[in-house]
Design an enzyme around this catalytic site. Structure first.
Site, mmCIF file in Angstrom:
data_model
loop_
_atom_site.group_PDB
_atom_site.id
_atom_site.type_symbol
_atom_site.label_atom_id
_atom_site.label_comp_id
_atom_site.label_asym_id
_atom_site.label_seq_id
_atom_site.Cartn_x
_atom_site.Cartn_y
_atom_site.Cartn_z
ATOM 1 N N LYS A 263 0.834 -1.200 0.000
ATOM 2 C CA LYS A 263 0.000 0.000 0.000
ATOM 3 C C LYS A 263 0.872 1.255 0.000
ATOM 4 C CE LYS A 263 -3.419 2.339 2.834
ATOM 5 N NZ LYS A 263 -4.277 2.284 3.999
ATOM 6 N N GLU A 269 10.801 -4.520 4.320
ATOM 7 C CA GLU A 269 10.953 -5.916 3.900
ATOM 8 C C GLU A 269 10.516 -6.088 2.442
ATOM 9 O OE1 GLU A 269 9.446 -4.778 6.597
ATOM 10 O OE2 GLU A 269 9.406 -6.243 8.234
ATOM 11 N N GLY A 328 -4.524 -1.953 5.188
ATOM 12 C CA GLY A 328 -3.726 -3.081 4.703
ATOM 13 C C GLY A 328 -4.376 -4.425 5.005
ATOM 14 N N ARG A 329 -4.801 -4.607 6.247
ATOM 15 C CA ARG A 329 -5.375 -5.907 6.647
ATOM 16 C C ARG A 329 -6.799 -6.102 6.109
ATOM 17 N NH1 ARG A 329 -4.219 -2.449 10.556
ATOM 18 N NH2 ARG A 329 -5.858 -1.578 11.874
ATOM 19 N N GLU A 415 -4.165 -6.705 14.940
ATOM 20 C CA GLU A 415 -3.669 -5.390 14.526
ATOM 21 C C GLU A 415 -4.786 -4.344 14.659
ATOM 22 O OE1 GLU A 415 -0.359 -4.972 11.456
ATOM 23 O OE2 GLU A 415 -2.053 -4.110 10.389
ATOM 24 N N HIS A 446 -4.643 -32.805 17.963
ATOM 25 C CA HIS A 446 -3.489 -33.589 18.390
ATOM 26 C C HIS A 446 -2.323 -32.711 18.795
ATOM 27 C CE1 HIS A 446 -5.501 -37.260 17.154
ATOM 28 N NE2 HIS A 446 -6.019 -36.508 16.201
ATOM 29 N N LYS A 571 8.458 -0.566 12.697
ATOM 30 C CA LYS A 571 9.138 -0.332 11.423
ATOM 31 C C LYS A 571 10.327 0.609 11.620
ATOM 32 C CE LYS A 571 5.168 -0.967 8.347
ATOM 33 N NZ LYS A 571 4.204 -0.344 7.454
HETATM 34 O O1 F6P Z 1 2.881 -4.592 9.544
HETATM 35 C C1 F6P Z 1 2.298 -3.342 9.532
HETATM 36 C C2 F6P Z 1 1.670 -3.021 8.261
HETATM 37 O O2 F6P Z 1 1.508 -1.639 8.242
HETATM 38 C C3 F6P Z 1 0.354 -3.709 7.994
HETATM 39 O O3 F6P Z 1 -0.716 -3.047 8.516
HETATM 40 C C4 F6P Z 1 0.352 -3.762 6.520
HETATM 41 O O4 F6P Z 1 -0.591 -4.638 6.048
HETATM 42 C C5 F6P Z 1 1.764 -4.165 6.249
HETATM 43 O O5 F6P Z 1 2.506 -3.420 7.185
HETATM 44 C C6 F6P Z 1 2.283 -3.945 4.874
HETATM 45 O O6 F6P Z 1 2.256 -2.593 4.519
HETATM 46 P P1 F6P Z 1 2.351 -2.162 3.009
HETATM 47 O O7 F6P Z 1 1.205 -2.753 2.276
HETATM 48 O O8 F6P Z 1 2.338 -0.677 3.014
HETATM 49 O O9 F6P Z 1 3.659 -2.693 2.471
#
Ligand code: F6P
Length: 607
Positions: A263, A269, A328-329, A415, A446, A571
């Site tokens: 987003k 990462e 995002g979620r 979250e 199990h 972050k």
């Molecule tokens: O882990 C935190 C977060 O902000 C989530 O809410 C989000 O889904 C994810 O990082 C990834 O963010 P982006 O889509 O901006 O890479």
């Protein structure tokens, strides 16, 4: 309220409650801008009247009555409640094939009435309406929360800042349909002219877990299997280089399309993995900017357009946008899920997923409280956590293809509601935000079910299906493998509720010495969701049910379920450490001095 619980009289204070609304009547067709202003209204009242703690929901009469009522419920065993046929006959809800049985909750019909009173006091229906009509209810980021608009019909209208967002949603869906059909038909090809058959979706958190959950559902679904023939979809989320190795070791870059889902287009990462994938393509096909333009596409927020362009992506044709009003979620129904899933399974199947989610959205917006599946689940979530004090809960899909649903719910809920600060600027003095975990059944039975039966009580959500995606029946056997699975789905909730008394254990011939170790106290709450079959449509229904459950709980608790400042902090924290590590890597004798001796010691040990 029905007289429940063995005819005991409730010792509740005499407080006058307003009459109940039997129908929330949010009105799906009601698309003008909401005027409830529920956040700002409360805040201005608060400023005018001093002490904000008095606005906490725990100070309302409705909350206090539930607190008293809890003591009454503590006296009743679920085993006895389950014998009440009037109660069982009322404790289920059904919509569009989804059957919710909540009779194994530690609740009576009176509890439901009291929860309905609380929902009304907290203006739940108005808050739902505000969310679905584009009010900026994410008040710390001043954003609308409109994942429901992502699955609205083309003819619907929902406005944000004067723009009908549904029109934009369908523009992007059309773009995705055309693009994915182009790739799947071979009219859109890679740099060297080869067909693009492998898709790597690079993203993390909300840009990964929802799409992966859906991918796992469709992988074994008959329509999904047919549509995916000849294609491969993989997810690259972790910044661990081993994830890169596992994702692309056996792939031909000339046949691979990289979908960067982010987003913000800044997540460390994802951006490192995106650069790694770009390098991987260049290493095989040469360092030509056309390689990037033909092999990398992006799903990102409109505000990240310049960053997408700077990365070398063709923003005219290979950029699929979403908007800051998609969290995002909550983004699986946006381009974040639509693009990778449609590339593998075709756009039509993704549309079925959207339709399933839309069916629940309409139900959520219009069904009366007692019939409203997400509302009931959310209110019982509040009941279990804030009143009965269960701090954890578990999602138990009796369907291997739902193996990633618990991970998605983990992020979705933890979250969203993993907070203590209320909209009044004071901390909640009641439990907010459960710990969610889960695993498909019967595997879970199990591993951690020992704890569910005899350790800490954990409310359970059982999810099952009347028909399997692929049933098996051995020659000469009339009982299928799916029946075997589902026998467990039906048996476990009763075992958790009823338990086993010492007398029952004794009757099995167990020695007196061993009896205490074999007694199950029972009285452990669960609910069961039963659907016809696990399809794209059903996955959409499940997704929306859980998204709305989370929202209901946040609305009742007066928190903002739509920001995530905790992870934003995480972050930034890594940046300092990265600087220390970089300094150490650049010199042979650099000794790291971090903010405390323990950190300095472990960092120096690492380098
Ligand atoms: O882990 C935190 C977060 O902000 C989530 O809410 C989000 O889904 C994810 O990082 C990834 O963010 P982006 O889509 O901006 O890479």
């Amino acid at each position: 309220a029905a007289e429940e619980g063995g005819g005991k009289n409730l010792k509740v204070p005499q407080i006058h409650l307003p009459p109940r609304l039997s129908n929330p009547g949010v009105g799906w067709e009601h698309h003008h801008r909401a005027t409830t202003q529920f956040v700002h209204g409360h805040l201005s009242r608060m400023k005018a009247n001093g002490d904000p703690t008095k606005y906490l929901v725990s100070n309302t009469d409705e909350w206090k009555i539930l607190d008293e009522h809890k003591e009454e419920i503590d006296e009743i065993h679920l085993r006895d409640l389950l014998q009440d046929s009037e109660r069982s006959g009322a404790m289920y809800a059904e919509h569009d094939g989804v059957y919710l049985d909540f009779s194994r909750q530690r609740a009576t019909l009176e509890t439901l009435d009291l929860l309905e009173d609380l929902a009304e006091k907290q203006e739940l229906t108005q808050k739902i309406k505000a969310m679905m009509t584009g009010e900026k209810i994410n008040f710390t980021e001043k954003r609308a929360v409109l994942h429901t608009a992502l699955r609205a019909d083309r003819t619907e209208k929902v406005y944000v800042d004067g723009k009908n967002v549904v029109e934009e949603v369908h523009e992007v869906l059309d773009q995705i349909k055309t693009f994915t059909e182009g790739v799947r038909s071979g009219s859109i090809r890679g740099y060297t002219g080869k067909r693009l058959r492998n898709i790597i979706s690079v993203g993390i958190g909300g840009s990964y877990l929802g799409p992966e959950f859906l991918h796992e559902v469709l992988k074994t679904e008959p329509e999904g299997i047919n549509s995916a023939l000849g294609y491969d979809l993989r997810f690259l989320a972790n910044v661990d280089p081993v994830d890169v190795e596992r994702t692309c070791a056996d792939l031909d870059p000339e046949e691979t399309l990289i979908v960067i889902v982010s987003k913000t287009f800044t997540t460390a990462e994802t951006m490192l993995n995106a650069r790694t994938m770009r390098q991987w393509l260049w290493d095989f096909m040469g360092n030509d900017k056309e390689v990037v333009r033909k092999h990398i596409v992006a799903c990102a927020s409109t505000s990240a357009t310049e960053k997408v362009k700077d990365f070398g992506i063709d923003t005219d044709k290979y950029f699929f946008r979403f908007w800051d009003w998609v969290g995002g979620r909550y983004s699986v129904c946006s381009a974040a899920g639509a693009l990778p899933i449609s590339l593998l399974y075709g756009f039509n199947l993704f549309e079925k997923f959207l339709k399933g989610a839309q069916s629940i959205d309409k139900h959520f917006a219009t069904a009366p409280f007692r019939e409203n599946i997400p509302m009931i689940m959310g209110m019982l979530g509040v009941w279990n956590h804030s009143f009965l004090n269960y701090k954890t809960r578990t999602t138990l899909p009796y369907a291997e293809a739902l193996l990633k649903l618990p991970s998605h719910i983990q992020q979705l809920d933890m979250e969203s509601n993993g907070k203590t600060m209320t909209k009044f600027g004071v901390e909640a003095n009641y439990n907010v935000g459960e710990i969610d975990f889960g695993e498909p059944g019967t595997n879970g039975q199990h591993s951690f079910f020992q704890l569910l039966h005899m350790g800490q009580p954990v409310p359970c959500d059982f999810i099952g299906f009347c028909q399997s995606q692929h049933d098996l029946c051995l020659d000469g056997e009339s009982f299928s493998s799916h029946d075997e699975l589902m026998a467990n789905f039906f048996a476990q909730p009763d075992a958790l509720a009823n338990g086993k008394t010492a007398d029952e254990v004794r009757a099995e011939g167990i020695s007196e010495e061993d009896i205490p170790h074999r007694v199950f106290k029972g009285n452990r709450p669960s609910m069961s969701l039963l659907l016809p079959k696990l399809t794209a449509y059903a996955a959409g229904q499940l997704l929306a049910i859980y998204e709305h459950r989370t929202a209901v709980q946040g609305f009742i608790w007066d928190i903002n379920s739509f920001d995530q400042w905790g992870v934003e902090l995480g972050k930034k924290l890594a940046i300092d450490v990265k600087n220390h590590l970089q300094e150490a890597r650049n010199s042979d004798d650099h000794v790291i001095e971090a903010s405390n001796p323990a950190s300095s010691r472990i960092l120096n040990y690492y380098v």
